[in-house]
Design a protein around this motif. Structure first.
Motif, PDB file in Angstrom:
ATOM      1  N   ALA A 152       8.917  -4.059  -2.544  1.00  0.00           N
ATOM      2  CA  ALA A 152       8.818  -3.881  -4.456  1.00  0.00           C
ATOM      3  C   ALA A 152       7.437  -4.308  -4.110  1.00  0.00           C
ATOM      4  CB  ALA A 152       9.708  -4.232  -4.966  1.00  0.00           C
ATOM      5  N   THR A 153       6.924  -2.969  -5.243  1.00  0.00           N
ATOM      6  CA  THR A 153       5.213  -3.244  -5.656  1.00  0.00           C
ATOM      7  C   THR A 153       5.394  -3.935  -7.034  1.00  0.00           C
ATOM      8  OG1 THR A 153       5.262  -1.202  -6.445  1.00  0.00           O
ATOM      9  CG2 THR A 153       4.924  -1.604  -4.016  1.00  0.00           C
ATOM     10  N   ASN A 154       6.167  -4.195  -7.166  1.00  0.00           N
ATOM     11  CA  ASN A 154       5.713  -5.074  -8.821  1.00  0.00           C
ATOM     12  C   ASN A 154       6.831  -5.987  -9.067  1.00  0.00           C
ATOM     13  OD1 ASN A 154       8.527  -4.334 -10.656  1.00  0.00           O
ATOM     14  ND2 ASN A 154       7.854  -1.993 -10.045  1.00  0.00           N
ATOM     15  N   PRO A 155       6.102  -6.735 -10.170  1.00  0.00           N
ATOM     16  CA  PRO A 155       6.960  -8.074 -10.073  1.00  0.00           C
ATOM     17  C   PRO A 155       8.429  -8.199 -10.643  1.00  0.00           C
ATOM     18  CG  PRO A 155       5.035  -7.835 -11.502  1.00  0.00           C
ATOM     19  CD  PRO A 155       5.193  -7.101 -10.655  1.00  0.00           C
ATOM     20  N   ILE A 156       8.999  -6.815 -11.143  1.00  0.00           N
ATOM     21  CA  ILE A 156      10.605  -7.011 -11.820  1.00  0.00           C
ATOM     22  C   ILE A 156      11.259  -6.601 -10.630  1.00  0.00           C
ATOM     23  CG2 ILE A 156      11.720  -5.878 -13.706  1.00  0.00           C
ATOM     24  CD1 ILE A 156       9.376  -6.186 -15.718  1.00  0.00           C
ATOM     25  N   ASP A 157      10.859  -5.466 -10.313  1.00  0.00           N
ATOM     26  CA  ASP A 157      11.511  -4.844  -8.456  1.00  0.00           C
ATOM     27  C   ASP A 157      11.621  -5.773  -7.827  1.00  0.00           C
ATOM     28  OD1 ASP A 157      12.009  -2.537 -10.226  1.00  0.00           O
ATOM     29  OD2 ASP A 157      10.769  -1.544  -8.842  1.00  0.00           O
ATOM     30  N   THR A 212       0.609  -1.398   0.177  1.00  0.00           N
ATOM     31  CA  THR A 212      -0.412   0.017   0.164  1.00  0.00           C
ATOM     32  C   THR A 212       0.463   1.058  -0.069  1.00  0.00           C
ATOM     33  OG1 THR A 212       0.039  -0.121   2.547  1.00  0.00           O
ATOM     34  CG2 THR A 212      -2.320  -0.983   1.061  1.00  0.00           C
ATOM     35  N   ARG A 213       2.186   1.321  -0.175  1.00  0.00           N
ATOM     36  CA  ARG A 213       3.403   1.989  -0.318  1.00  0.00           C
ATOM     37  C   ARG A 213       3.289   2.960  -1.090  1.00  0.00           C
ATOM     38  NH1 ARG A 213       7.021   1.942   4.132  1.00  0.00           N
ATOM     39  NH2 ARG A 213       7.847  -0.696   5.294  1.00  0.00           N
ATOM     40  N   GLY A 214       3.628   1.937  -3.019  1.00  0.00           N
ATOM     41  CA  GLY A 214       3.896   2.742  -3.757  1.00  0.00           C
ATOM     42  C   GLY A 214       5.271   1.683  -4.050  1.00  0.00           C
ATOM     43  N   ARG A 215       5.776   2.906  -4.606  1.00  0.00           N
ATOM     44  CA  ARG A 215       6.937   1.680  -5.432  1.00  0.00           C
ATOM     45  C   ARG A 215       8.298   2.494  -4.387  1.00  0.00           C
ATOM     46  NH1 ARG A 215      11.426   3.007  -9.359  1.00  0.00           N
ATOM     47  NH2 ARG A 215      11.882   0.286 -10.660  1.00  0.00           N
ATOM     48  N   GLN A 216       8.392   1.574  -3.582  1.00  0.00           N
ATOM     49  CA  GLN A 216       9.330   1.598  -2.252  1.00  0.00           C
ATOM     50  C   GLN A 216      10.080   0.190  -2.285  1.00  0.00           C
ATOM     51  OE1 GLN A 216       7.945   2.683   1.491  1.00  0.00           O
ATOM     52  NE2 GLN A 216       7.376   4.750   0.835  1.00  0.00           N
ATOM     53  N   LEU A 217      11.414  -0.154  -2.626  1.00  0.00           N
ATOM     54  CA  LEU A 217      12.022  -1.143  -2.525  1.00  0.00           C
ATOM     55  C   LEU A 217      12.487  -1.626  -0.343  1.00  0.00           C
ATOM     56  CD1 LEU A 217      14.725  -0.592  -5.253  1.00  0.00           C
ATOM     57  CD2 LEU A 217      12.472  -1.450  -4.968  1.00  0.00           C
ATOM     58  N   HIS A 218      12.828  -1.052   0.380  1.00  0.00           N
ATOM     59  CA  HIS A 218      12.829  -1.198   1.393  1.00  0.00           C
ATOM     60  C   HIS A 218      11.999  -0.930   2.052  1.00  0.00           C
ATOM     61  CE1 HIS A 218      16.244  -3.217   0.428  1.00  0.00           C
ATOM     62  NE2 HIS A 218      16.883  -2.227  -1.229  1.00  0.00           N
ATOM     63  N   GLY A 219      11.840  -1.241   3.464  1.00  0.00           N
ATOM     64  CA  GLY A 219      10.909  -0.915   4.349  1.00  0.00           C
ATOM     65  C   GLY A 219      10.587  -1.940   5.664  1.00  0.00           C
ATOM     66  N   CYS A 229      11.848  -9.281  -8.223  1.00  0.00           N
ATOM     67  CA  CYS A 229      12.690 -10.055  -8.842  1.00  0.00           C
ATOM     68  C   CYS A 229      13.860  -9.609  -8.845  1.00  0.00           C
ATOM     69  CB  CYS A 229      11.982 -10.741 -10.137  1.00  0.00           C
ATOM     70  SG  CYS A 229      13.073 -11.777 -10.993  1.00  0.00           S
ATOM     71  N   TRP A 230      14.228  -8.645  -8.845  1.00  0.00           N
ATOM     72  CA  TRP A 230      15.607  -7.972  -9.733  1.00  0.00           C
ATOM     73  C   TRP A 230      16.158  -6.870  -8.615  1.00  0.00           C
ATOM     74  CZ3 TRP A 230      17.343  -3.345 -11.856  1.00  0.00           C
ATOM     75  CH2 TRP A 230      17.992  -3.440 -12.664  1.00  0.00           C
ATOM     76  N   ARG A 231      15.515  -5.736  -8.548  1.00  0.00           N
ATOM     77  CA  ARG A 231      16.614  -5.096  -7.126  1.00  0.00           C
ATOM     78  C   ARG A 231      16.211  -4.667  -6.126  1.00  0.00           C
ATOM     79  NH1 ARG A 231      14.793   1.066  -8.812  1.00  0.00           N
ATOM     80  NH2 ARG A 231      16.053   1.214  -7.879  1.00  0.00           N
ATOM     81  N   CYS A 232      15.743  -6.006  -5.527  1.00  0.00           N
ATOM     82  CA  CYS A 232      15.477  -6.440  -3.707  1.00  0.00           C
ATOM     83  C   CYS A 232      17.211  -6.966  -3.562  1.00  0.00           C
ATOM     84  CB  CYS A 232      14.690  -7.374  -3.994  1.00  0.00           C
ATOM     85  SG  CYS A 232      13.250  -6.670  -3.419  1.00  0.00           S
ATOM     86  N   HIS A 233      17.553  -7.672  -4.594  1.00  0.00           N
ATOM     87  CA  HIS A 233      18.770  -7.791  -3.940  1.00  0.00           C
ATOM     88  C   HIS A 233      19.932  -7.245  -4.293  1.00  0.00           C
ATOM     89  CE1 HIS A 233      17.642 -11.981  -5.802  1.00  0.00           C
ATOM     90  NE2 HIS A 233      16.863 -11.209  -6.618  1.00  0.00           N
ATOM     91  N   LYS A 234      20.720  -6.400  -3.065  1.00  0.00           N
ATOM     92  CA  LYS A 234      21.582  -6.412  -2.800  1.00  0.00           C
ATOM     93  C   LYS A 234      22.760  -5.346  -3.813  1.00  0.00           C
ATOM     94  CE  LYS A 234      21.022  -6.520   2.333  1.00  0.00           C
ATOM     95  NZ  LYS A 234      21.894  -6.790   3.379  1.00  0.00           N
ATOM     96  N   ASP A 235      23.457  -6.776  -4.446  1.00  0.00           N
ATOM     97  CA  ASP A 235      23.897  -6.112  -5.881  1.00  0.00           C
ATOM     98  C   ASP A 235      23.063  -5.834  -7.182  1.00  0.00           C
ATOM     99  OD1 ASP A 235      22.923  -8.895  -5.966  1.00  0.00           O
ATOM    100  OD2 ASP A 235      24.682  -9.376  -6.469  1.00  0.00           O
ATOM    101  N   TRP A 236      22.006  -5.150  -7.154  1.00  0.00           N
ATOM    102  CA  TRP A 236      21.015  -5.592  -7.964  1.00  0.00           C
ATOM    103  C   TRP A 236      22.033  -4.141  -8.541  1.00  0.00           C
ATOM    104  CZ3 TRP A 236      19.483  -0.871  -9.691  1.00  0.00           C
ATOM    105  CH2 TRP A 236      19.414   0.210  -8.800  1.00  0.00           C
ATOM    106  N   ALA A 237      23.307  -3.486  -8.584  1.00  0.00           N
ATOM    107  CA  ALA A 237      23.585  -2.676  -9.248  1.00  0.00           C
ATOM    108  C   ALA A 237      24.325  -3.054 -10.145  1.00  0.00           C
ATOM    109  CB  ALA A 237      24.187  -0.818  -9.006  1.00  0.00           C
TER     110      ALA A 237
END
Length: 132
Positions: free
Chosen positions: A65-70, A52-59, A72-80
Protein backbone atom coordinates in the motif's frame (compact mmCIF):
# COMPACT_ATOMS: atom_id res chain seq x y z
CA UNK A 1 -45.88 21.66 40.69
CA UNK A 2 -44.09 20.25 37.65
CA UNK A 3 -45.66 17.18 36.12
CA UNK A 4 -43.32 14.19 35.84
CA UNK A 5 -42.96 13.71 32.09
CA UNK A 6 -39.58 12.04 32.08
CA UNK A 7 -37.75 15.29 31.24
CA UNK A 8 -35.43 14.96 34.24
CA UNK A 9 -34.26 11.57 32.98
CA UNK A 10 -33.90 12.95 29.47
CA UNK A 11 -31.98 16.00 30.72
CA UNK A 12 -29.58 13.81 32.72
CA UNK A 13 -29.01 11.61 29.67
CA UNK A 14 -28.26 14.62 27.46
CA UNK A 15 -25.97 16.15 30.09
CA UNK A 16 -24.04 12.87 30.39
CA UNK A 17 -23.68 12.64 26.58
CA UNK A 18 -22.48 16.25 26.46
CA UNK A 19 -19.97 15.60 29.24
CA UNK A 20 -18.64 12.47 27.50
CA UNK A 21 -18.41 14.27 24.15
CA UNK A 22 -16.50 17.18 25.72
CA UNK A 23 -14.13 14.79 27.47
CA UNK A 24 -13.46 12.87 24.24
CA UNK A 25 -12.90 16.11 22.33
CA UNK A 26 -10.40 17.34 24.89
CA UNK A 27 -8.51 14.03 24.81
CA UNK A 28 -8.35 14.18 21.00
CA UNK A 29 -7.39 17.87 20.88
CA UNK A 30 -3.94 18.61 19.56
CA UNK A 31 -2.68 22.02 20.71
CA UNK A 32 0.07 21.91 18.07
CA UNK A 33 -1.63 21.58 14.66
CA UNK A 34 1.63 22.21 12.84
CA UNK A 35 3.06 19.04 14.39
CA UNK A 36 0.01 17.05 13.24
CA UNK A 37 0.59 18.28 9.70
CA UNK A 38 4.32 17.52 9.80
CA UNK A 39 3.66 14.03 11.18
CA UNK A 40 1.03 13.33 8.52
CA UNK A 41 3.31 14.57 5.74
CA UNK A 42 6.13 12.39 7.08
CA UNK A 43 3.89 9.30 7.05
CA UNK A 44 2.76 9.99 3.49
CA UNK A 45 6.35 10.59 2.35
CA UNK A 46 7.46 7.30 3.93
CA UNK A 47 4.70 5.52 2.06
CA UNK A 48 5.76 7.10 -1.22
CA UNK A 49 9.44 6.37 -0.60
CA UNK A 50 8.65 2.71 -0.05
CA UNK A 51 6.69 2.30 -3.26
CA UNK A 52 7.18 3.05 -6.91
CA UNK A 53 4.04 1.27 -8.13
CA UNK A 54 1.17 3.64 -7.39
CA UNK A 55 -1.87 2.58 -5.37
CA UNK A 56 -1.62 -1.17 -5.37
CA UNK A 57 -2.42 -3.19 -2.31
CA UNK A 58 -0.77 -6.49 -3.12
CA UNK A 59 2.39 -7.44 -4.91
CA UNK A 60 5.46 -9.54 -4.39
CA UNK A 61 6.12 -9.89 -0.69
CA UNK A 62 2.60 -8.99 0.47
CA UNK A 63 0.90 -5.63 0.91
CA UNK A 64 2.53 -2.70 -0.87
CA UNK A 65 0.00 0.00 0.00
CA UNK A 66 1.25 3.45 -0.88
CA UNK A 67 -0.53 5.53 1.75
CA UNK A 68 -0.62 5.26 5.56
CA UNK A 69 -4.35 4.58 5.81
CA UNK A 70 -4.36 1.73 3.27
CA UNK A 71 -1.26 0.27 4.92
CA UNK A 72 -2.92 0.37 8.34
CA UNK A 73 -6.30 -1.02 7.30
CA UNK A 74 -6.70 -2.43 3.82
CA UNK A 75 -3.67 -4.69 4.01
CA UNK A 76 -5.64 -6.92 6.39
CA UNK A 77 -7.47 -9.73 4.60
CA UNK A 78 -10.74 -9.03 6.44
CA UNK A 79 -10.75 -5.27 5.84
CA UNK A 80 -14.10 -5.29 4.04
CA UNK A 81 -15.81 -7.10 6.92
CA UNK A 82 -14.03 -5.16 9.67
CA UNK A 83 -14.57 -1.55 8.72
CA UNK A 84 -14.51 -0.37 12.33
CA UNK A 85 -10.77 -1.09 12.30
CA UNK A 86 -10.44 1.95 10.03
CA UNK A 87 -10.93 4.09 13.15
CA UNK A 88 -7.49 2.98 14.35
CA UNK A 89 -5.93 4.38 11.17
CA UNK A 90 -6.85 8.06 11.60
CA UNK A 91 -4.08 10.44 10.60
CA UNK A 92 -3.58 14.20 10.72
CA UNK A 93 -5.93 16.25 12.88
CA UNK A 94 -8.10 13.20 13.58
CA UNK A 95 -5.31 10.91 14.73
CA UNK A 96 -6.37 10.89 18.37
CA UNK A 97 -10.09 10.48 17.74
CA UNK A 98 -11.84 7.19 18.30
CA UNK A 99 -14.48 7.51 15.59
CA UNK A 100 -16.79 4.52 15.44
CA UNK A 101 -14.37 1.98 16.88
CA UNK A 102 -16.49 1.20 19.93
CA UNK A 103 -19.83 2.57 18.89
CA UNK A 104 -22.59 1.69 16.51
CA UNK A 105 -21.70 1.19 12.88
CA UNK A 106 -24.06 2.86 10.44
CA UNK A 107 -23.91 2.55 6.68
CA UNK A 108 -25.48 5.19 4.46
CA UNK A 109 -27.64 3.41 1.89
CA UNK A 110 -29.76 6.30 0.61
CA UNK A 111 -28.19 9.44 -0.87
CA UNK A 112 -31.43 11.45 -0.78
CA UNK A 113 -31.87 14.42 1.54
CA UNK A 114 -35.49 15.39 0.87
CA UNK A 115 -36.78 15.91 4.41
CA UNK A 116 -34.57 17.73 6.91
CA UNK A 117 -37.13 17.47 9.71
CA UNK A 118 -37.93 13.75 9.34
CA UNK A 119 -35.02 12.17 7.46
CA UNK A 120 -35.36 8.62 6.14
CA UNK A 121 -33.41 5.80 7.73
CA UNK A 122 -30.45 5.04 5.51
CA UNK A 123 -29.61 8.69 4.82
CA UNK A 124 -26.57 10.47 6.18
CA UNK A 125 -28.83 12.98 7.95
CA UNK A 126 -30.72 10.18 9.75
CA UNK A 127 -27.44 8.66 10.88
CA UNK A 128 -26.06 11.94 12.22
CA UNK A 129 -29.28 12.86 14.02
CA UNK A 130 -30.41 9.40 15.07
CA UNK A 131 -27.12 7.99 16.32
CA UNK A 132 -26.06 10.94 18.42
Amino acid sequence: MRENTGHAHSDAFIEERAHNATKAAMEAYNPHPNLAILNFNRQVQESLDNSTRGRQLHGRGGCVATNPIDRCWRCHKDWAQNRQALGECARGFGERTTGGMDGEFYMVTDCSDDDMINPKKGTLRWGVIGLW
